[in-house]
Motif scaffolding. Sequence first.
Motif, mmCIF file in Angstrom:
data_model
loop_
_atom_site.group_PDB
_atom_site.id
_atom_site.type_symbol
_atom_site.label_atom_id
_atom_site.label_comp_id
_atom_site.label_asym_id
_atom_site.label_seq_id
_atom_site.Cartn_x
_atom_site.Cartn_y
_atom_site.Cartn_z
ATOM 1 N N ALA A 1 0.856 -1.190 0.000
ATOM 2 C CA ALA A 1 0.000 0.000 0.000
ATOM 3 C C ALA A 1 0.890 1.238 0.000
ATOM 4 C CB ALA A 1 -0.906 0.010 1.225
ATOM 5 N N ASN A 2 0.458 2.245 -0.728
ATOM 6 C CA ASN A 2 1.194 3.503 -0.811
ATOM 7 C C ASN A 2 0.188 4.644 -0.724
ATOM 8 O OD1 ASN A 2 2.481 5.906 -2.155
ATOM 9 N ND2 ASN A 2 4.195 4.503 -2.244
ATOM 10 N N VAL A 3 0.358 5.488 0.280
ATOM 11 C CA VAL A 3 -0.575 6.588 0.513
ATOM 12 C C VAL A 3 0.185 7.903 0.369
ATOM 13 C CG1 VAL A 3 -2.273 7.596 2.087
ATOM 14 C CG2 VAL A 3 -1.809 5.132 2.147
ATOM 15 N N SER A 4 -0.306 8.768 -0.498
ATOM 16 C CA SER A 4 0.389 10.032 -0.753
ATOM 17 C C SER A 4 -0.489 11.222 -0.378
ATOM 18 C CB SER A 4 0.782 10.129 -2.232
ATOM 19 O OG SER A 4 -0.377 10.117 -3.048
ATOM 20 N N GLY A 5 0.153 12.373 -0.296
ATOM 21 C CA GLY A 5 -0.581 13.614 -0.035
ATOM 22 C C GLY A 5 -1.292 13.642 1.299
ATOM 23 N N ILE A 6 -0.614 13.144 2.364
ATOM 24 C CA ILE A 6 -1.267 13.099 3.675
ATOM 25 C C ILE A 6 -1.181 14.473 4.341
ATOM 26 C CG2 ILE A 6 -1.325 11.991 5.933
ATOM 27 C CD1 ILE A 6 0.663 10.263 3.313
ATOM 28 N N SER A 7 -2.326 14.987 4.724
ATOM 29 C CA SER A 7 -2.381 16.263 5.436
ATOM 30 C C SER A 7 -3.238 16.101 6.677
ATOM 31 C CB SER A 7 -2.952 17.371 4.543
ATOM 32 O OG SER A 7 -4.277 17.065 4.155
ATOM 33 N N THR A 8 -2.973 16.937 7.675
ATOM 34 C CA THR A 8 -3.733 16.886 8.918
ATOM 35 C C THR A 8 -4.086 18.298 9.369
ATOM 36 O OG1 THR A 8 -1.850 17.029 10.437
ATOM 37 C CG2 THR A 8 -2.406 14.847 9.602
ATOM 38 N N ASN A 9 -5.122 18.387 10.175
ATOM 39 C CA ASN A 9 -5.507 19.679 10.733
ATOM 40 C C ASN A 9 -6.193 19.461 12.078
ATOM 41 O OD1 ASN A 9 -8.651 19.754 10.340
ATOM 42 N ND2 ASN A 9 -7.795 18.979 8.421
ATOM 43 N N ALA A 10 -6.169 20.480 12.880
ATOM 44 C CA ALA A 10 -6.842 20.416 14.179
ATOM 45 C C ALA A 10 -7.131 21.823 14.659
ATOM 46 C CB ALA A 10 -5.982 19.680 15.207
ATOM 47 N N SER A 11 -8.187 21.961 15.407
ATOM 48 C CA SER A 11 -8.492 23.236 16.045
ATOM 49 C C SER A 11 -8.385 23.046 17.550
ATOM 50 C CB SER A 11 -9.891 23.724 15.664
ATOM 51 O OG SER A 11 -10.870 22.772 16.053
ATOM 52 N N GLY A 12 -8.340 24.143 18.253
ATOM 53 C CA GLY A 12 -8.240 24.043 19.696
ATOM 54 C C GLY A 12 -8.338 25.393 20.365
ATOM 55 N N SER A 13 -7.948 25.426 21.617
ATOM 56 C CA SER A 13 -8.035 26.654 22.402
ATOM 57 C C SER A 13 -6.690 26.930 23.065
ATOM 58 C CB SER A 13 -9.126 26.529 23.468
ATOM 59 O OG SER A 13 -8.845 25.448 24.345
ATOM 60 N N PHE A 14 -6.519 28.179 23.499
ATOM 61 C CA PHE A 14 -5.304 28.554 24.212
ATOM 62 C C PHE A 14 -5.669 29.490 25.355
ATOM 63 C CE2 PHE A 14 -5.886 32.245 21.556
ATOM 64 C CZ PHE A 14 -5.420 33.296 22.339
ATOM 65 N N SER A 15 -4.746 29.611 26.288
ATOM 66 C CA SER A 15 -4.882 30.619 27.338
ATOM 67 C C SER A 15 -3.571 31.379 27.427
ATOM 68 C CB SER A 15 -5.232 29.981 28.680
ATOM 69 O OG SER A 15 -4.196 29.126 29.116
ATOM 70 N N ALA A 16 -3.674 32.667 27.719
ATOM 71 C CA ALA A 16 -2.502 33.537 27.810
ATOM 72 C C ALA A 16 -2.778 34.599 28.860
ATOM 73 C CB ALA A 16 -2.199 34.174 26.459
ATOM 74 N N SER A 17 -1.748 35.364 29.158
ATOM 75 C CA SER A 17 -1.906 36.431 30.145
ATOM 76 C C SER A 17 -1.010 37.603 29.783
ATOM 77 C CB SER A 17 -1.570 35.918 31.548
ATOM 78 O OG SER A 17 -0.255 35.421 31.593
#
Length: 230
Positions: free
Chosen positions: A136-152
């Motif tokens: 098996a050969n898999v090409s063009g793999i991309s990933t994404n994710a959303s999330g949150s942050f905290s800062a001060s």
Amino acid sequence: MSNPIQDLLNQMIKNQLPTINSGVQAAIKSNHLDPWGQVAHGSSTIGSVNLGIATVGVSANYNVNNMSGLSSFSISALEVQTVTADPNDSSKLSGHIYMTASLGRNLTAHAGGGLKASFKNFIHNISKSVGIGGTANVSGISTNASGSFSASVENGKVCLNAIDLSSVGVDYGSVNVSIDGLGFFNSFISPVTDAIVGLFKGQIRGAISNAITPMINAQIRGILPQCKSL
């Protein structure tokens, strides 16, 4: 529209991406996910065949193993998209963050398993079987994710304190599976191929997400907090 604080937060993150990426890549290898020995498996009845005295179902079991390439994972962008001040304490900030990443190499793996058809009664006992071998050969793999942050914001500095990404989504450009000849079962090459492609689009996509999401979050936690003067 960005603002000075958002720009500072994003610059801090950008400066740390090489460290985060190298940490995730090392974690993938140390957790034995490149190569990844046993990745996914499945079984089904994929059709029927005439054994001469009866037509019987063909059972298939199939698997993907020894998958390589996941450690080429690299985050290209991890960006703060919104910044909101706490209405009760303007020094506390939070907001939305988004990640995009890809693999620098294709995923390659071995495809295995077997096919079997059998008929048995008090007179006859006929069985046919064959092993599955392929790649098996898999090409063009991309990933994404959303999330949150905290800062001060305090003492003239902006500090990025925490980032938490949700499950990483995995997409493929193409999935190509090549199966060796199956002899008596040659007519089933196409459904076997489709079944293994289905593992990549289902089980394996989910397995990759489940494996790398906590690794990414762990590496991000390891470089925080980060502070920069206003």
